[in-house]
Design a protein around this motif. Sequence first.
Motif, short mmCIF file in Angstrom:
data_model
loop_
_atom_site.label_atom_id
_atom_site.label_comp_id
_atom_site.label_asym_id
_atom_site.label_seq_id
_atom_site.Cartn_x
_atom_site.Cartn_y
_atom_site.Cartn_z
N TYR A 127 4.86 -13.27 -30.54
CA TYR A 127 5.08 -12.54 -31.78
C TYR A 127 4.34 -11.23 -31.65
O TYR A 127 3.17 -11.21 -31.30
N GLN A 128 5.03 -10.14 -31.94
CA GLN A 128 4.42 -8.82 -31.83
C GLN A 128 4.67 -8.06 -33.11
O GLN A 128 5.80 -8.03 -33.61
N GLY A 129 3.60 -7.46 -33.64
CA GLY A 129 3.74 -6.69 -34.87
C GLY A 129 2.60 -5.71 -35.03
O GLY A 129 1.58 -5.79 -34.35
N GLY A 130 2.79 -4.80 -35.96
CA GLY A 130 1.79 -3.77 -36.15
C GLY A 130 1.77 -2.86 -34.93
O GLY A 130 2.68 -2.85 -34.12
N TRP A 131 0.72 -2.10 -34.79
CA TRP A 131 0.67 -1.14 -33.68
C TRP A 131 -0.06 -1.68 -32.46
O TRP A 131 -0.03 -1.07 -31.40
N TRP A 132 -0.71 -2.85 -32.60
CA TRP A 132 -1.46 -3.33 -31.45
C TRP A 132 -1.32 -4.82 -31.17
O TRP A 132 -1.60 -5.26 -30.06
N TYR A 133 -0.89 -5.64 -32.10
CA TYR A 133 -0.99 -7.10 -32.00
C TYR A 133 0.17 -7.74 -31.23
O TYR A 133 1.33 -7.44 -31.48
N ARG A 134 -0.18 -8.64 -30.32
CA ARG A 134 0.78 -9.52 -29.66
C ARG A 134 0.11 -10.87 -29.49
O ARG A 134 -0.94 -10.98 -28.86
N GLY A 135 0.70 -11.91 -30.09
CA GLY A 135 0.22 -13.27 -29.95
C GLY A 135 1.19 -14.05 -29.10
O GLY A 135 2.39 -14.05 -29.37
N GLU A 136 0.70 -14.67 -28.05
CA GLU A 136 1.56 -15.46 -27.16
C GLU A 136 1.11 -16.92 -27.21
O GLU A 136 -0.09 -17.22 -27.18
N TRP A 137 2.08 -17.80 -27.30
CA TRP A 137 1.86 -19.24 -27.35
C TRP A 137 2.60 -19.89 -26.19
O TRP A 137 3.71 -19.48 -25.86
N ALA A 138 1.98 -20.89 -25.60
CA ALA A 138 2.63 -21.65 -24.52
C ALA A 138 2.26 -23.11 -24.68
O ALA A 138 1.17 -23.45 -25.15
N VAL A 139 3.19 -23.98 -24.30
CA VAL A 139 2.92 -25.42 -24.25
C VAL A 139 3.19 -25.89 -22.83
O VAL A 139 4.18 -25.52 -22.21
N VAL A 140 2.25 -26.68 -22.30
CA VAL A 140 2.36 -27.21 -20.94
C VAL A 140 1.93 -28.67 -20.94
O VAL A 140 1.13 -29.09 -21.78
N ALA A 141 2.44 -29.42 -19.99
CA ALA A 141 2.07 -30.83 -19.87
C ALA A 141 0.57 -30.95 -19.60
O ALA A 141 -0.02 -30.12 -18.90
N ASP A 142 -0.02 -31.98 -20.15
CA ASP A 142 -1.44 -32.27 -20.01
C ASP A 142 -1.58 -33.79 -19.87
O ASP A 142 -0.77 -34.52 -20.44
N PRO A 143 -2.58 -34.29 -19.14
CA PRO A 143 -2.74 -35.74 -19.02
C PRO A 143 -2.83 -36.46 -20.37
O PRO A 143 -2.46 -37.62 -20.49
N GLU A 144 -3.30 -35.75 -21.41
CA GLU A 144 -3.41 -36.36 -22.74
C GLU A 144 -2.16 -36.14 -23.59
O GLU A 144 -2.11 -36.59 -24.73
#
Length: 116
Positions: free
Chosen positions: A44-61
């Motif tokens: 998600y990117q907004g405003g003049w500077w912000y970018r939030g990145e999310w990722a999901v990956v497999a984990d043993p739990e």
Amino acid sequence: MRKKLITEVSGVVAAPVDRVWRALLDDRPRYEMKTELGEHTVAYQGGWWYRGEWAVVADPEGTRVIHRVYDVAERLSWAVTLVNKFFHGFDEQTRRSFAEGLARIGERLGCAARLT
């Protein structure tokens, strides 16, 4: 695109990647931002500077959820650091908000969720 990492936080949800991915997308911001979807990633990117990145990956739990906040200012990038100093506690605020979102996902899926 220029990207400078500002903060990163992660957690684990005790559920399969596909279920967590769908729940994460259901929990996304309700305000208008530029959105980019990839395979188990969303930005998600907004405003003049912000970018939030999310990722999901497999984990043993189950599934690890990773959230990174970047400064993507094309102009006046020096001002991002200055502005964020006025928001004392930005890292902690990001961590708290992430933890709340992770808890919502865990509740929705009926499983444990925790920060790492």
